[in-house]
Structure formats: C-alpha cells, structure tokens
Design a protein around this motif. Structure first.
Motif, PDB file in Angstrom:
ATOM      1  N   THR A   1       0.823  -1.203   0.000  1.00 51.53           N
ATOM      2  CA  THR A   1       0.000   0.000   0.000  1.00 51.53           C
ATOM      3  C   THR A   1       0.855   1.249   0.000  1.00 51.53           C
ATOM      4  O   THR A   1       0.624   2.186  -0.781  1.00 51.53           O
ATOM      5  CB  THR A   1      -0.944   0.001   1.223  1.00 51.53           C
ATOM      6  N   PHE A   2       1.877   1.270   0.850  1.00 52.23           N
ATOM      7  CA  PHE A   2       2.738   2.448   0.918  1.00 52.23           C
ATOM      8  C   PHE A   2       3.523   2.629  -0.380  1.00 52.23           C
ATOM      9  O   PHE A   2       3.754   3.755  -0.832  1.00 52.23           O
ATOM     10  CB  PHE A   2       3.701   2.341   2.103  1.00 52.23           C
ATOM     11  N   ALA A   3       3.912   1.522  -0.996  1.00 51.05           N
ATOM     12  CA  ALA A   3       4.611   1.609  -2.276  1.00 51.05           C
ATOM     13  C   ALA A   3       3.711   2.234  -3.339  1.00 51.05           C
ATOM     14  O   ALA A   3       4.175   3.022  -4.177  1.00 51.05           O
ATOM     15  CB  ALA A   3       5.072   0.224  -2.720  1.00 51.05           C
ATOM     16  N   LYS A   4       2.413   1.916  -3.299  1.00 56.29           N
ATOM     17  CA  LYS A   4       1.481   2.497  -4.263  1.00 56.29           C
ATOM     18  C   LYS A   4       1.323   3.989  -4.022  1.00 56.29           C
ATOM     19  O   LYS A   4       1.261   4.785  -4.973  1.00 56.29           O
ATOM     20  CB  LYS A   4       0.128   1.793  -4.159  1.00 56.29           C
ATOM     21  N   VAL A   5       1.256   4.381  -2.746  1.00 65.08           N
ATOM     22  CA  VAL A   5       1.187   5.804  -2.410  1.00 65.08           C
ATOM     23  C   VAL A   5       2.404   6.533  -2.962  1.00 65.08           C
ATOM     24  O   VAL A   5       2.290   7.584  -3.611  1.00 65.08           O
ATOM     25  CB  VAL A   5       1.087   6.004  -0.889  1.00 65.08           C
ATOM     26  N   GLN A   6       3.579   5.993  -2.722  1.00 68.47           N
ATOM     27  CA  GLN A   6       4.820   6.618  -3.172  1.00 68.47           C
ATOM     28  C   GLN A   6       4.917   6.673  -4.691  1.00 68.47           C
ATOM     29  O   GLN A   6       5.462   7.621  -5.253  1.00 68.47           O
ATOM     30  CB  GLN A   6       6.017   5.858  -2.606  1.00 68.47           C
ATOM     31  N   GLU A   7       4.377   5.660  -5.341  1.00 66.23           N
ATOM     32  CA  GLU A   7       4.365   5.637  -6.809  1.00 66.23           C
ATOM     33  C   GLU A   7       3.532   6.786  -7.366  1.00 66.23           C
ATOM     34  O   GLU A   7       3.897   7.414  -8.367  1.00 66.23           O
ATOM     35  CB  GLU A   7       3.804   4.299  -7.279  1.00 66.23           C
ATOM     36  N   ILE A   8       2.422   7.081  -6.696  1.00 73.03           N
ATOM     37  CA  ILE A   8       1.520   8.133  -7.169  1.00 73.03           C
ATOM     38  C   ILE A   8       2.051   9.514  -6.809  1.00 73.03           C
ATOM     39  O   ILE A   8       2.057  10.434  -7.635  1.00 73.03           O
ATOM     40  CB  ILE A   8       0.113   7.909  -6.587  1.00 73.03           C
TER      41      ILE A   8
END
Length: 233
Positions: free
Chosen positions: A142-149
């Motif tokens: 989830t945090f990786a997806k946040v950082q990706e965006i």
C-alpha cells in the motif's frame, strides 16, 4: 460481515467453524478539512472489505486512540496510553474467552502503535492464540502504491482524502503544503502543534483524482485480506 449485522447466536455458529476476527483501531482527531473520524472510517472500511469474501466478522472500530498532540483542535479526543492498552487488552480477553483464536488488529492511526507491543505481550499470556497488528496505510504494498503516485504524502493530505472521508460542502485547497518540520513538532505542546500546523495537514497536496485514490484502496484491501488469510503460525 460485521458484528453489527449479526446476533450472538450467529456468532456462536460462526465460531463452530472458524476462529478469526478483525478489530479495527481508529482515532477521533483533526484531519484538516476531512472528517475527524478519518482513521476510524478507513480502518473499519478496509477491514470490512478485506474480510467480506472470507466470511470473517469485523468488530466496530475503536473510535478513540492516542493523539495528545492534537488536543488543541476541537473535536480531537485522546486516551492515555495506559487507558488505551487496558481497553485493547479487555477486548482481546473478551474475544479469547468466547473462542476467537486468530485476531487481526487493523490499525488506522500511528499513535496506536503501543497496541502492537501489547499484542505480543498478550499472546505470551495466551498460548495458542495469534494476534496480528496491521498498519493498513503503511503496509509495504500500500505504501509503495502511495509513493508511486505521489511521494509527498502525510497526515490529512491527499493520501487520506477518499470519497468516504470528505465532508459535504468543504472545498479542499488546490495548493501543495510544505512538509512540516517533524523534529520541531514532536517537542511541542498541543497549542504549539496547532500554531505550527495551522489547518492540520502535515504537508502535500490536499486532494488527488479519485482514480488515484481507488488504485491505492484496491491495493490496501487486497493486502489486508492477505494478512487475514494467513499464515497464522
């Protein structure tokens, strides 16, 4: 399914075939222009959506957490750490006494971290019972997806601005707020924290497109479901 949509005999019937349960942990605290219940709304919703296909009951979110730094913002409520840990312990004791043996704590508020340590201690006193402490928003995928965006994401910023945490009639600023000086904030009393933060956003944009938010949500639900599925030992 949620405990609120069940009666006691249905829970008893469930326990004849499964011993898992989910307890969301939330907070009632300022989130800039978003709901004061952001942490409770999100922890309960991600838990409910994750557990639904598995038929595991989700208890109501614990609405109060440890958030003394926000007490200068009206509507914010904080429990003492000792009170909070006693409360979580009592809930775990209740569930254990009824036959629940695998319990997932889905946490939505960073200040509730002491409950993770409590879970480890509590398990040592209750052999044969497993408790997982899951920070849904900072879990790896989830945090990786946040950082990706958008890597500039924080408390009360865009990353908590979901359709279900917004308030009718409240218009979010279109600016990107500079990130707060965390070292400075951590040594301030509540009044100083409010003076430093202003509206309460720690830093970043206030909103992003719903497509971004739903992409994060899909990852969060799947990741939480995987934790609930196991392994448990």
């Amino acid at each position: 399914m949620t405990i609120s949509a069940m009666n006691w005999s249905q829970v008893e019937g469930y326990l004849a075939g499964d011993d898992r349960a989910v307890l969301p942990l939330g907070s009632t605290e300022q989130h800039a222009g978003l709901s004061l219940s952001v942490d409770s709304i999100l922890s309960e919703r991600v838990a409910t959506e994750a557990a639904a296909p598995l038929g595991v009951p989700v208890f109501p979110a614990q609405p109060y957490g440890v958030t003394p730094y926000f007490l200068a913002y009206p509507g914010s409520v904080s429990l003492r750490v000792s009170t909070y840990l006693a409360l979580v312990r009592d809930v775990l004791d209740s569930l254990h006494g009824q036959g629940f043996r695998r319990i997932l704590l889905v946490n939505g508020h960073g200040g509730n971290a002491p409950a993770g340590a409590l879970a480890t201690e509590w398990m040592a006193d209750h052999p044969g019972t497993a408790v997982k402490f899951h920070n849904w928003w900072s879990a790896p995928k989830t945090f990786a997806k946040v950082q990706e965006i958008d890597p500039v994401a924080s408390h009360a910023s865009w990353m908590e601005n979901f359709p279900w945490t917004r308030l009718p009639g409240v218009v979010q600023p279109e600016t990107q707020k500079p990130m707060v000086d965390f070292d400075r904030m951590r040594v301030m009393a509540p009044e100083g924290v409010r003076a430093l933060l202003g509206d309460g956003n720690f830093g970043g944009l206030y909103a992003r497109p719903d497509a971004d938010m739903l992409a994060i949500w899909d990852v969060a639900v799947a990741e939480t479901r995987a934790v609930l599925e196991g392994p448990w030992s």
